[in-house]
Design an enzyme around this catalytic site. Structure first.
Site, PDB file in Angstrom:
ATOM      1  N   HIS A   1      -4.180  -8.182   1.748  1.00 31.82           N
ATOM      2  CA  HIS A   1      -5.222  -7.778   2.687  1.00 31.82           C
ATOM      3  C   HIS A   1      -5.085  -8.472   4.035  1.00 31.82           C
ATOM      4  O   HIS A   1      -5.350  -7.867   5.082  1.00 31.82           O
ATOM      5  CB  HIS A   1      -6.607  -8.061   2.099  1.00 31.82           C
ATOM      6  CG  HIS A   1      -6.979  -7.142   0.984  1.00 31.82           C
ATOM      7  ND1 HIS A   1      -6.537  -5.833   0.922  1.00 31.82           N
ATOM      8  CD2 HIS A   1      -7.743  -7.326  -0.118  1.00 31.82           C
ATOM      9  CE1 HIS A   1      -7.023  -5.264  -0.166  1.00 31.82           C
ATOM     10  NE2 HIS A   1      -7.754  -6.145  -0.816  1.00 31.82           N
TER      11      HIS A   1
ATOM     12  N   GLU B   1      12.352   8.336  -2.271  1.00 30.57           N
ATOM     13  CA  GLU B   1      11.775   7.050  -2.665  1.00 30.57           C
ATOM     14  C   GLU B   1      12.503   6.453  -3.860  1.00 30.57           C
ATOM     15  O   GLU B   1      12.449   5.252  -4.084  1.00 30.57           O
ATOM     16  CB  GLU B   1      10.297   7.241  -3.051  1.00 30.57           C
ATOM     17  CG  GLU B   1       9.434   7.825  -1.959  1.00 30.57           C
ATOM     18  CD  GLU B   1       8.093   8.269  -2.486  1.00 30.57           C
ATOM     19  OE1 GLU B   1       7.107   7.572  -2.205  1.00 30.57           O
ATOM     20  OE2 GLU B   1       8.030   9.305  -3.175  1.00 30.57           O
TER      21      GLU B   1
ATOM     22  N   CYS C   1       9.206   7.913   7.166  1.00 31.77           N
ATOM     23  CA  CYS C   1       7.759   7.710   7.280  1.00 31.77           C
ATOM     24  C   CYS C   1       7.316   6.389   6.673  1.00 31.77           C
ATOM     25  O   CYS C   1       6.124   6.088   6.635  1.00 31.77           O
ATOM     26  CB  CYS C   1       7.007   8.860   6.611  1.00 31.77           C
ATOM     27  SG  CYS C   1       7.355   9.020   4.843  1.00 31.77           S
TER      28      CYS C   1
ATOM     29  N   ASP D   1       8.592   2.381  -1.031  1.00 30.08           N
ATOM     30  CA  ASP D   1       8.935   2.477  -2.452  1.00 30.08           C
ATOM     31  C   ASP D   1      10.441   2.413  -2.676  1.00 30.08           C
ATOM     32  O   ASP D   1      10.903   1.802  -3.640  1.00 30.08           O
ATOM     33  CB  ASP D   1       8.383   3.779  -3.048  1.00 30.08           C
ATOM     34  CG  ASP D   1       6.943   3.619  -3.516  1.00 30.08           C
ATOM     35  OD1 ASP D   1       6.513   2.475  -3.729  1.00 30.08           O
ATOM     36  OD2 ASP D   1       6.248   4.646  -3.657  1.00 30.08           O
TER      37      ASP D   1
END
Length: 575
Positions: free
Chosen positions: A189, A431, A502, A455
């Site tokens: 976070h 991925e 992306c 990923d």
């Protein structure tokens, strides 16, 4: 004292120089004690939970204003903890056994934490900090202790063992120069919120950070993941020049954000935005993005009691298309399962969800769910070109099945007299290493490829990016990852298929020459990164970038690649 260098994980880019402010929150603990009568203690618990819920909602609103809806969603999970029936039943049961509300709550959340830590799911284990944050909030209300306030008298670098989301949102942001934590990884976070706030951050600095004291001068290099305590004059002068250069670039990038991203020798690249919620669409045009390169549709499926209807999806997809027209939108079909559980689907519990039933694996196993989404997409694209992207593909059979399903849905809608998209392009996320190695085969049945480097990196390196113990290993600059990207792009181009990127690597200015040199055709990233990355593209010629890529592909380690890229920037000599 002599200069000390502490290596960590680069979590948010930028340079900061200033004094240290050590953040050491007081943790509330209570003794096991008997309560008053059961009804009184249950009422005290309910009052504390209600007050905590109200605070969390206010924090979510503040976070939404400060960093955006995606990051503010962190606090939705906090509120869900307070509604967990198993936790509440356990706490209420302890109260009925004559414990006080405070000691019952403390025992209940400690049991819950131990359960999460025992589950072989690094994502859930990483959420322990969230649970502790919520638990402390309720304990404060039960014990009558006021919430600690920040005591910053001047701009400073925040140093802590770890930082909760609520502490970051409550901090006086105008006084924060950078965040440095002993714990944490690139998906923690503190890393997510620091990037959203535009504040440099280095995490995972380890126990050596404990020796950094309040008031001590430090340099925080968010580009290299480095903290320098008590820096010498030469390092200070060098980093001050670098910080000034970065500030000039940032100002120029903002001024030119609506200009195309063209290299100095005239090669132009579409730079689009990754979007996770409809609220983020407003930022697409203002940041200078040329459409949406990745629309994550999971927001429609998560945190609800039943799947969205076809009509609900169609209306939202159509509104998104119209919001950015004539620029394109790339719709990624739902990537749920894995680390994104959906209660109404009753998915089996998995010991390794990142390798489990997720993405198109789930869609093909639950055809009605995917069929409904495809119907909504094809109808939403009526009269327009539509781009659909499938996640977590690993085989030719999967892509064949997906294409057949799209064709069946198209035929079904035409028979029903529905208006459809004029042209549909189908793409797949790269991925999984298997998909990367099968690009020449998969090109027979897809129109484009999109590199999901987050990923892909963790799968290539067998290093869970959500696990703080292995997060530093999941480095997209690792030569093995770069070589696989090279193989992917070369194979796609031989088959005359374009390649987009992306993943987070696209938003990293340091990586831009590599991506250009590898032959990436389009880039997509979080909206706030668009101006900076367009500016980085303009600093290179394609020939320079190709030379840099050739050199980088011969290096042995991720550290060598990063170091080389830092030294070969066209304007590095100016530092």
């Amino acid at each position: 004292m002599s200069e000390r260098r502490i290596r960590g994980i680069a979590a948010s880019p930028g340079i900061a120089i200033g004094p240290v402010y050590r953040y050491e929150p007081l943790l509330i603990t209570v003794e096991v004690e008997a309560g008053q009568d059961v009804a009184t203690e249950l009422a005290r618990l309910e009052a504390a939970l209600a007050a905590a819920r109200q605070e969390i909602r206010l924090l979510a609103e503040e976070a939404g204003r400060a960093v955006g809806p995606k990051e503010a969603a962190i606090f939705s999970a906090h509120e869900l903890f307070l509604q967990d029936p198993e936790l509440l039943q356990q706490v209420q049961g302890r109260i009925r056994q004559q414990q006080s509300a405070a000691s019952a709550w403390q025992a209940g959340f400690q049991h819950y934490i131990h359960q999460l830590q025992a589950v072989q799911n690094e994502y859930l284990q990483a959420r322990v900090l969230d649970l502790e944050d919520v638990a402390q909030r309720v304990l404060r209300h039960l014990t009558g202790q006021a919430e600690e306030s920040w005591q910053l008298s001047e701009p400073a670098v925040i140093v802590a063992h770890e930082l909760t989301p609520s502490a970051i949102v409550r901090c006086p942001r105008e006084q924060v120069l950078a965040f440095c934590t002993a714990q944490g990884g690139p998906t923690s976070h503190v890393a997510i919120l620091a990037r959203a706030l535009g504040v440099p951050a280095v995490v995972g600095l380890g126990e050596e950070l404990a020796g950094v004291r309040s008031g001590q001068a430090v340099i925080v290099d968010g580009e290299r993941g480095l903290v320098i305590a008590e820096p010498e004059a030469e390092a200070l002068a060098r980093y001050r020049r670098q910080a000034q250069r970065l500030q000039r670039r940032a100002r120029q990038a903002e001024e030119d954000r609506q200009q195309p991203a063209c290299t100095r020798d005239g090669r132009c690249y579409p730079v689009r935005a990754n979007v996770q919620t409809p609220e983020e669409v407003a930022a697409v045009r203002t940041c200078g993005a040329e459409g949406i390169g990745l629309l994550r549709t999971e927001f429609l499926f998560l945190e609800r009691r039943q799947a969205p209807s076809e009509e609900e999806q169609r209306e939202i997809y159509r509104a998104l298309i119209e919001a950015v027209q004539p620029a394109p939108v790339v719709f990624r079909t739902f990537d749920i399962g894995g680390d994104k559980p959906v209660p109404y689907l009753s998915l089996p519990r998995e010991s390794n969800p990142f390798l489990g039933l997720r993405g198109v694996r789930l869609g093909l196993q639950r055809p009605p769910l995917l069929r409904t989404q495809l119907r909504a997409l094809l109808r939403a694209g009526a009269g327009r070109e539509l781009r659909i992207l499938f996640p977590m593909v690993s085989s030719y059979e999967e892509v064949e099945a997906l294409r057949r399903l799209v064709q069946e849905v198209e035929q079904e809608l035409r028979q029903q007299g529905q208006e459809l998209a004029e042209r549909v392009e189908l793409g797949i996320m790269i991925e999984v290493p298997a998909a990367a190695l099968l690009v020449d085969v998969l090109a027979e049945v897809v129109d484009f490829f999109s590199l999901g480097t987050n990923d892909l990196t963790q799968y290539v390196l067998a290093a869970d990016r959500t696990n703080e113990s292995t997060a530093s290993l999941a480095d997209p600059f690792h030569p093995a990852v770069l070589r696989l990207l090279q193989l992917t792009v070369e194979a796609a181009h031989r088959c005359q298929r374009r390649v987009e990127i992306c993943g987070e690597l696209a938003s990293e200015p340091l990586a831009l020459p590599l991506l250009l040199g590898l032959g990436i055709d389009e880039l997509s990233m979080v909206p706030r990164a668009v101006p900076r990355c367009k500016e980085a593209i303009r600093r290179w010629t394609l020939q320079e970038a190709q030379q840099v890529t050739r050199e980088a592909l011969h290096l042995r380690t991720a550290a060598e690649v990063r170091s080389y890229l830092h030294t070969c920037s066209p304007d590095e000599a100016a530092s």
